[in-house]
Design a protein around this motif. Structure first.
Motif, PDB file in Angstrom:
ATOM      1  N   LYS A  90      12.619   0.191   3.475  1.00 49.76           N
ATOM      2  CA  LYS A  90      13.460  -0.946   3.081  1.00 49.76           C
ATOM      3  C   LYS A  90      12.575  -2.083   2.578  1.00 49.76           C
ATOM      4  N   ASP A  91      13.098  -2.846   1.628  1.00 48.56           N
ATOM      5  CA  ASP A  91      12.370  -4.031   1.178  1.00 48.56           C
ATOM      6  C   ASP A  91      12.323  -5.097   2.268  1.00 48.56           C
ATOM      7  N   TYR A  92      13.327  -5.129   3.110  1.00 46.52           N
ATOM      8  CA  TYR A  92      13.394  -6.073   4.225  1.00 46.52           C
ATOM      9  C   TYR A  92      14.511  -5.635   5.168  1.00 46.52           C
ATOM     10  N   TYR A  93      14.534  -6.234   6.334  1.00 53.78           N
ATOM     11  CA  TYR A  93      15.594  -5.965   7.303  1.00 53.78           C
ATOM     12  C   TYR A  93      16.013  -7.288   7.923  1.00 53.78           C
ATOM     13  N   LEU A  94      17.295  -7.585   7.885  1.00 56.04           N
ATOM     14  CA  LEU A  94      17.851  -8.799   8.472  1.00 56.04           C
ATOM     15  C   LEU A  94      18.777  -8.386   9.600  1.00 56.04           C
ATOM     16  N   GLU A 116      21.198  -8.922  13.274  1.00 49.55           N
ATOM     17  CA  GLU A 116      22.409  -9.676  13.586  1.00 49.55           C
ATOM     18  C   GLU A 116      22.110 -11.073  14.116  1.00 49.55           C
ATOM     19  N   GLN A 117      20.894 -11.325  14.515  1.00 52.30           N
ATOM     20  CA  GLN A 117      20.502 -12.652  15.000  1.00 52.30           C
ATOM     21  C   GLN A 117      19.820 -13.483  13.914  1.00 52.30           C
ATOM     22  N   ASN A 118      19.993 -13.061  12.668  1.00 49.78           N
ATOM     23  CA  ASN A 118      19.417 -13.766  11.517  1.00 49.78           C
ATOM     24  C   ASN A 118      17.893 -13.837  11.597  1.00 49.78           C
ATOM     25  N   ARG A 119      17.303 -12.742  12.069  1.00 53.36           N
ATOM     26  CA  ARG A 119      15.853 -12.615  12.076  1.00 53.36           C
ATOM     27  C   ARG A 119      15.460 -11.692  10.928  1.00 53.36           C
ATOM     28  N   LEU A 120      14.554 -12.156  10.099  1.00 53.31           N
ATOM     29  CA  LEU A 120      14.137 -11.406   8.914  1.00 53.31           C
ATOM     30  C   LEU A 120      12.816 -10.696   9.180  1.00 53.31           C
ATOM     31  N   PHE A 121      12.781  -9.419   8.828  1.00 51.12           N
ATOM     32  CA  PHE A 121      11.568  -8.609   8.936  1.00 51.12           C
ATOM     33  C   PHE A 121      11.200  -8.168   7.527  1.00 51.12           C
ATOM     34  N   ILE A 122       9.997  -8.499   7.096  1.00 53.63           N
ATOM     35  CA  ILE A 122       9.593  -8.268   5.716  1.00 53.63           C
ATOM     36  C   ILE A 122       8.084  -8.073   5.693  1.00 53.63           C
ATOM     37  N   HIS A 123       7.591  -7.308   4.744  1.00 52.88           N
ATOM     38  CA  HIS A 123       6.149  -7.058   4.740  1.00 52.88           C
ATOM     39  C   HIS A 123       5.352  -8.293   4.360  1.00 52.88           C
ATOM     40  N   ALA A 124       5.727  -8.929   3.250  1.00 51.42           N
ATOM     41  CA  ALA A 124       4.901 -10.015   2.723  1.00 51.42           C
ATOM     42  C   ALA A 124       5.634 -11.350   2.686  1.00 51.42           C
ATOM     43  N   GLY A 125       6.764 -11.418   1.979  1.00 56.54           N
ATOM     44  CA  GLY A 125       7.479 -12.682   1.885  1.00 56.54           C
ATOM     45  C   GLY A 125       8.472 -12.684   0.743  1.00 56.54           C
ATOM     46  N   PHE A 126       8.868 -13.875   0.330  1.00 64.75           N
ATOM     47  CA  PHE A 126       9.772 -14.070  -0.798  1.00 64.75           C
ATOM     48  C   PHE A 126       9.541 -15.478  -1.315  1.00 64.75           C
ATOM     49  N   HIS A 178       0.824  -1.211   0.000  1.00 65.92           N
ATOM     50  CA  HIS A 178       0.000   0.000   0.000  1.00 65.92           C
ATOM     51  C   HIS A 178       0.862   1.267   0.000  1.00 65.92           C
ATOM     52  N   ASP A 179       2.024   1.179   0.592  1.00 67.15           N
ATOM     53  CA  ASP A 179       2.933   2.330   0.587  1.00 67.15           C
ATOM     54  C   ASP A 179       3.469   2.586  -0.822  1.00 67.15           C
ATOM     55  N   GLU A 180       3.737   1.527  -1.549  1.00 66.34           N
ATOM     56  CA  GLU A 180       4.189   1.655  -2.929  1.00 66.34           C
ATOM     57  C   GLU A 180       3.076   2.224  -3.818  1.00 66.34           C
ATOM     58  N   LEU A 181       1.857   1.817  -3.576  1.00 64.78           N
ATOM     59  CA  LEU A 181       0.727   2.344  -4.336  1.00 64.78           C
ATOM     60  C   LEU A 181       0.514   3.831  -4.041  1.00 64.78           C
ATOM     61  N   PRO A 223      11.711  -8.447  -6.896  1.00 62.48           N
ATOM     62  CA  PRO A 223      11.699  -7.725  -5.613  1.00 62.48           C
ATOM     63  C   PRO A 223      10.311  -7.286  -5.155  1.00 62.48           C
ATOM     64  N   LYS A 224       9.372  -7.072  -6.080  1.00 66.41           N
ATOM     65  CA  LYS A 224       8.037  -6.670  -5.659  1.00 66.41           C
ATOM     66  C   LYS A 224       7.369  -7.724  -4.780  1.00 66.41           C
ATOM     67  N   LEU A 225       7.853  -8.954  -4.886  1.00 67.26           N
ATOM     68  CA  LEU A 225       7.284 -10.002  -4.038  1.00 67.26           C
ATOM     69  C   LEU A 225       7.554  -9.749  -2.560  1.00 67.26           C
TER      70      LEU A 225
END
Length: 243
Positions: free
Chosen positions: A117-121, A123-133, A68-71, A145-147
Motif C-alpha cells: 500500500k502507498d499508505y495506511y490510515l 480508524e484513529q486517524n493515524r497515518l502509516f507511510i514510508h516517506a511522507g507527502f 527500495h521495494d519499488e526499485l 504518489p511517488k512522494l
C-alpha cells in the motif's frame, strides 16, 4: 487485548526481524504494520519477503511500499536497474536473487505489485507511510504518489519545527494538523545521531538505521514501547550493509 505494532525499514536483515518479533512478544492476534524497504542492504532480501508473505497468512499484516521495494520490482520485471540503486543496496539484492527460483521471483513480483500500500490510515486517524507527502490537504490530494515513498520534506519539517508553536499559529505547518499521528521511516534517525524512534510534532520516525549500523525497531503504537534488534553489523559480521 490485541496490539498494533509498527516495524521500521528492514533492508534485508531477516535476523533482526526475527529478533524484534521475539522480543516484542507479538502474537498472531496482533496487527503488524510494516513501513516498507524490506530489501537492499543486507544479504537476505528474498528471505525477508518470503518470511513476511508467510507471516501474513498467520496474522493481520499491513505492508507499506518503500522506495527500495519499488526499485526491486522494476528490476524483477525488466532485469534493468540504475546505478544509483545498485550503489545504495541494490547490489546485495541482485546477488541474492541470482539464487532464487523463477517461481519465487514471480511470487515476489506479485507481492510487490499487488500487496503493498502507498499508505495506511487507521480508524484513529493515524497515518502509516514510508516517506511522507507534500500536499497541504493530505494524502488524498497528493498530485505525485511517488512522494509517498520518496519524500523527505515531511520529516525534515518536523525536525526543524519550533516546538513552541501551537497548532493555532499561522506558521504551524498544516500537514501536521491533518492526522493524529504519522508513522514513517525512509530517513534514518542515525542522520541525527540517534538509534531510537524519534517523535517530533505528530510524527514518529521508526527507521533507526538498520540499513547501516543501527538496529531494527518494532514499536507499539498505543503504549509507545519499543524493542530493538542488535545493531545489524553484529548480526551480519561478514557483510558491509549500506555505506
Amino acid at each position: 487485548m490485541t496490539k498494533t505494532f509498527v516495524i521500521g525499514d528492514i533492508h534485508g536483515g531477516l535476523r533482526a526481524l526475527h529478533q524484534v518479533l521475539e522480543r516484542s512478544q507479538a502474537t498472531k492476534n496482533d496487527t503488524l504494520i510494516f513501513l516498507g524497504d524490506y530489501v537492499d542492504g543486507w544479504s537476505e532480501s528474498p528471505q525477508v519477503i518470503n518470511f513476511i508473505i508467510e507471516l501474513s497468512k498467520k496474522q493481520p499484516c499491513v505492508f507499506i511500499r518503500g522506495n527500495h521495494d519499488e526499485l526491486l520490482l522494476n528490476y524483477l520485471k525488466t532485469n534493468d536497474y540504475n546505478q544509483e540503486w545498485f550503489k545504495h543496496g541494490g547490489q546485495s539484492t541482485i546477488d541474492a536473487y541470482e539464487k532464487v527460483s523463477h517461481a519465487t521471483r514471480l511470487e515476489h513480483i506479485d507481492f510487490l505489485e499487488n500487496q503493498l500500500k502507498d499508505y495506511y490510515l487507521d480508524e484513529q486517524n493515524r497515518l502509516f507511510i514510508h516517506a511522507g507527502f507534500t500536499n497541504v490537504n493530505g494524502i488524498a490530494f497528493e498530485y505525485f504518489p511517488k512522494l509517498f515513498y520518496w519524500d523527505r520534506t515531511l520529516w525534515e519539517t518536523a525536525l526543524s519545527l519550533n516546538p513552541m508553536l501551537t497548532k493555532e499559529n499561522p506558521y504551524y505547518p498544516k500537514r501536521f494538523t491533518l492526522y493524529n499521528e504519522i508513522y514513517l521511516g525512509h530517513t534514518p534517525t542515525t542522520r541525527i545521531n540517534e538509534t531510537i524512534p524519534i517523535n517530533k510534532a505528530c510524527v514518529w520516525n521508526i527507521d533507526t538505521g538498520a540499513a547501516f549500523h543501527g538496529p531494527l525497531t518494532i514499536f507499539n503504537v498505543n503504549s509507545k514501547e519499543y524493542w530493538q534488534s542488535e545493531p545489524l553489523p553484529q548480526l551480519y559480521p561478514n557483510e558491509k550493509g549500506r555505506n
